[in-house]
Design a protein around this motif. Sequence first.
Motif, short mmCIF file in Angstrom:
data_model
loop_
_atom_site.label_atom_id
_atom_site.label_comp_id
_atom_site.label_asym_id
_atom_site.label_seq_id
_atom_site.Cartn_x
_atom_site.Cartn_y
_atom_site.Cartn_z
N GLY A 51 34.87 9.63 69.97
CA GLY A 51 34.94 9.00 71.28
C GLY A 51 36.36 8.78 71.80
O GLY A 51 36.56 8.02 72.74
N TYR A 52 37.33 9.44 71.23
CA TYR A 52 38.71 9.30 71.67
C TYR A 52 39.12 10.33 72.71
O TYR A 52 40.06 10.12 73.46
CB TYR A 52 39.67 9.43 70.47
CG TYR A 52 39.74 8.20 69.62
CD1 TYR A 52 40.71 7.24 69.84
CD2 TYR A 52 38.82 7.97 68.59
CE1 TYR A 52 40.77 6.10 69.07
CE2 TYR A 52 38.89 6.83 67.81
CZ TYR A 52 39.86 5.90 68.07
OH TYR A 52 39.92 4.76 67.30
N VAL A 53 38.44 11.47 72.71
CA VAL A 53 38.84 12.60 73.53
C VAL A 53 37.64 13.14 74.31
O VAL A 53 36.53 13.20 73.78
CB VAL A 53 39.42 13.72 72.62
CG1 VAL A 53 39.66 15.00 73.38
CG2 VAL A 53 40.71 13.26 71.96
N GLY A 54 37.91 13.52 75.55
CA GLY A 54 36.91 14.22 76.35
C GLY A 54 37.45 15.60 76.67
O GLY A 54 38.58 15.92 76.30
N TYR A 55 36.65 16.40 77.35
CA TYR A 55 37.14 17.74 77.70
C TYR A 55 36.49 18.25 78.98
O TYR A 55 35.44 17.78 79.40
CB TYR A 55 36.90 18.74 76.56
CG TYR A 55 35.45 19.06 76.31
CD1 TYR A 55 34.80 20.07 77.02
CD2 TYR A 55 34.72 18.35 75.36
CE1 TYR A 55 33.46 20.35 76.78
CE2 TYR A 55 33.39 18.64 75.11
CZ TYR A 55 32.77 19.65 75.84
OH TYR A 55 31.45 19.92 75.61
N THR A 56 37.17 19.20 79.57
CA THR A 56 36.65 19.96 80.69
C THR A 56 36.53 21.40 80.18
O THR A 56 37.49 21.94 79.63
CB THR A 56 37.60 19.92 81.90
OG1 THR A 56 37.85 18.55 82.24
CG2 THR A 56 37.02 20.64 83.09
N ALA A 57 35.34 21.99 80.34
CA ALA A 57 35.11 23.35 79.86
C ALA A 57 35.50 24.36 80.94
O ALA A 57 35.20 24.18 82.11
CB ALA A 57 33.65 23.53 79.48
N TYR A 58 36.20 25.38 80.51
CA TYR A 58 36.54 26.53 81.33
C TYR A 58 36.04 27.76 80.58
O TYR A 58 36.76 28.32 79.76
CB TYR A 58 38.05 26.63 81.56
CG TYR A 58 38.62 25.46 82.32
CD1 TYR A 58 38.55 25.41 83.71
CD2 TYR A 58 39.21 24.39 81.64
CE1 TYR A 58 39.07 24.32 84.41
CE2 TYR A 58 39.73 23.30 82.33
CZ TYR A 58 39.65 23.28 83.72
OH TYR A 58 40.16 22.21 84.41
N GLY A 59 34.81 28.12 80.82
CA GLY A 59 34.21 29.21 80.04
C GLY A 59 34.08 28.77 78.60
O GLY A 59 33.50 27.73 78.31
N LYS A 60 34.66 29.54 77.69
CA LYS A 60 34.57 29.21 76.26
C LYS A 60 35.72 28.33 75.79
O LYS A 60 35.77 27.93 74.64
CB LYS A 60 34.57 30.50 75.43
CG LYS A 60 33.29 31.29 75.56
CD LYS A 60 33.30 32.46 74.61
CE LYS A 60 31.98 33.21 74.67
NZ LYS A 60 31.94 34.29 73.70
N THR A 61 36.67 28.04 76.66
CA THR A 61 37.81 27.22 76.25
C THR A 61 37.68 25.82 76.85
O THR A 61 37.01 25.62 77.86
CB THR A 61 39.15 27.89 76.65
OG1 THR A 61 40.22 27.18 76.09
CG2 THR A 61 39.30 27.94 78.16
N HIS A 62 38.31 24.86 76.18
CA HIS A 62 38.23 23.47 76.62
C HIS A 62 39.62 22.89 76.84
O HIS A 62 40.53 23.14 76.04
CB HIS A 62 37.52 22.61 75.56
CG HIS A 62 36.10 23.00 75.34
ND1 HIS A 62 35.69 23.77 74.29
CD2 HIS A 62 34.98 22.72 76.06
CE1 HIS A 62 34.38 23.95 74.35
NE2 HIS A 62 33.93 23.33 75.42
#
Length: 119
Positions: A51-62
């Motif tokens: 729960g420390y990090v979130g992400y935005t997905a761009y295809g297969k990369t984050h």
Amino acid sequence: MEKLTNKEEEIMHVLWKLKKAFVKDVLAAIKTDKPHYNTLSTIIRKLEEKGYVGYTAYGKTHQYFPIVSLENYRKKFMNTAINNYFNSSYKNMVSFFAKEEKISVEELKEIIALIEQKK
């Protein structure tokens, strides 16, 4: 909030500094003891699970970003350290650093001035 390993903390410091980063950006920012790309990716995914990090997905990369702020992390674990190592006493903590010559008289005066301003 779960305590982080030393390596996880190191990665979080990079993310706090960069604000948003791909794994390759984090890897480039690590100065010494660079982990393998796949190892770093695994550590970042662990940070996400905790729960420390979130992400935005761009295809297969984050692109990763911190969810927990440095300030919130610092408050939580400084309080834990003070409770565990200084019997919940800030006086004991400051005395320790003074005895170890890790804090100067000028810095102590600044701390006193800050406390007096709050009154």
